[in-house]
Design a protein around this motif. Structure first.
Motif, short mmCIF file in Angstrom:
data_model
loop_
_atom_site.label_atom_id
_atom_site.label_comp_id
_atom_site.label_asym_id
_atom_site.label_seq_id
_atom_site.Cartn_x
_atom_site.Cartn_y
_atom_site.Cartn_z
N GLU A 200 -45.87 18.40 13.60
CA GLU A 200 -46.40 19.91 13.48
C GLU A 200 -46.67 20.43 14.68
O GLU A 200 -47.13 19.77 15.61
N MET A 201 -46.68 21.83 15.06
CA MET A 201 -46.72 22.35 16.31
C MET A 201 -47.58 23.93 16.04
O MET A 201 -47.28 24.47 15.08
N ALA A 202 -48.78 23.94 16.93
CA ALA A 202 -49.48 25.37 16.83
C ALA A 202 -48.51 26.10 17.74
O ALA A 202 -48.82 26.15 19.10
N GLY A 203 -47.58 26.95 17.10
CA GLY A 203 -46.88 27.93 17.90
C GLY A 203 -47.50 28.63 19.09
O GLY A 203 -47.08 28.75 20.15
N ARG A 204 -48.53 29.56 18.62
CA ARG A 204 -49.31 30.49 19.55
C ARG A 204 -49.81 29.73 20.66
O ARG A 204 -49.77 30.08 21.71
N ALA A 205 -50.28 28.46 20.37
CA ALA A 205 -51.02 27.85 21.57
C ALA A 205 -50.04 27.40 22.43
O ALA A 205 -50.28 27.21 23.49
N VAL A 206 -48.80 26.94 21.97
CA VAL A 206 -47.89 26.33 22.67
C VAL A 206 -47.23 27.49 23.47
O VAL A 206 -46.93 27.28 24.87
N LEU A 207 -47.19 28.85 23.05
CA LEU A 207 -46.56 29.80 23.82
C LEU A 207 -47.59 30.34 25.01
O LEU A 207 -47.06 30.35 25.99
#
Length: 309
Positions: A200-207
């Motif tokens: 799983e990946m926290a998209g906003r945090a990664v961006l």
């Protein structure tokens, strides 16, 4: 003087067609082409292990350069999706399948998106320190092992691939100074869930991480190598998504022609994404490679071409 002599790649034949999944995830073609950027995802065959992908990449290297196995003094595998449960280390399994010499040193590196940059620095230092003249770095991180195919945030992004980078005392690319970093306080932004072993990946945090950290890291790397943006012919960024690559271009005011995005036909191949592009680079004299992701970790380096192919 140890550096990169040659890079070979292996892409499985299987593909997931993201264009056929628009209704499933309620997305349109523009989202797939301009945001994720991934039209197709390469997927390994059923029963094909990480070590099998490594072996196929090495066989491709030998097809291109001739027999090498008896000359290899060290073998490093960069993966976070090893064979079985990681014991024994995948590099030992690859060593056995390739029947490499018993004096060949083998170990794994557990890094993902930043893994190629970390690994080339480790390979150079390890070989220099021990007087080795030929070694191989193999990247293989088949995320199809851990992807939840119902998860929009991840299942439209990741593809399977392997690459092999030959290091020798007859290099075509010299490895300059690298600049690394880690923010372990944000390690949960990209992870495998303990309860079901799915990714799983926290998209906003990664961006946000990519937008703030990557440009700063590249500028620091240029300074460490006594060079400037205008001296760089290509910026080979980890292919996290087209949106991320485009965002770095915008933040750094780079010429888009100098920043390739080539993952549309096979996906984000994690530690293989940078060498997949570098393997086909024939004209650039100075290149910045930059990897960033799981950890959260990052690293960039300047590569300088010594001779033409």
């Amino acid at each position: 003087m140890i550096g990169i002599e040659h890079i070979s790649t292996y892409l499985p034949e299987g593909r997931v067609n993201n264009l056929e999944r628009q209704e499933q995830f309620n997305v349109n073609e523009t989202f797939l082409t301009e945001k994720t950027g991934m039209r197709y995802l390469a997927v390994k065959g059923e029963g094909e292990e990480t070590s099998d992908m490594c072996v196929k990449a090495f066989r491709r290297l030998e097809e291109e350069l001739g027999p090498l196995a008896s000359d290899i003094e060290c073998l490093v595998v960069c993966t976070q999706n090893p064979d079985a449960y990681g014991v024994p280390h995948t590099s030992a399994i690859v060593h056995g399948k390739l029947e490499l010499p018993v004096h060949c040193a083998c170990f794994d590196i557990s890094l993902a998106c930043s893994g190629y940059v970390y690994s080339i620095s480790i390979m150079k230092a390890f070989m220099d320190a021990n007087g080795y003249k030929k070694g191989v770095l193999i990247t293989a991180d088949p995320y199809s092992k851990i992807i939840d195919m119902s998860d929009k945030n991840t299942s439209l992004l990741f593809g399977d691939a392997a690459t092999v980078t030959l290091f020798s005392d007859k290099p075509k690319w010299l490895i300059g100074k690298c600049v690394f970093g880690t923010d372990g306080t944000r390690n949960a932004a990209i992870r495998v869930r303990a309860e079901d072993r799915k990714f799983e990946m926290a998209g906003r945090a990664v961006l946000d991480f990519c937008a703030n950290v990557v440009p700063e890291n590249i500028h620091a790397t240029l300074a460490q190598n006594n060079t400037v943006l205008g001296d760089i012919d290509k910026f080979i960024l980890h292919q996290g998504s087209k949106f991320i690559v485009d965002m770095v271009i915008k933040r750094m005011k780079l010429d888009p022609a100098k920043v390739p995005f080539e993952a549309a036909q096979y996906g984000n191949t994690v530690s293989s994404s940078i060498p997949m592009i570098l393997a086909n680079e024939k004209e650039a004299r100075q290149v910045v490679v930059s990897g960033f992701g799981v950890g959260l970790s990052w690293g960039s380096c300047v590569l300088s071409r010594l001779c033409d192919d």
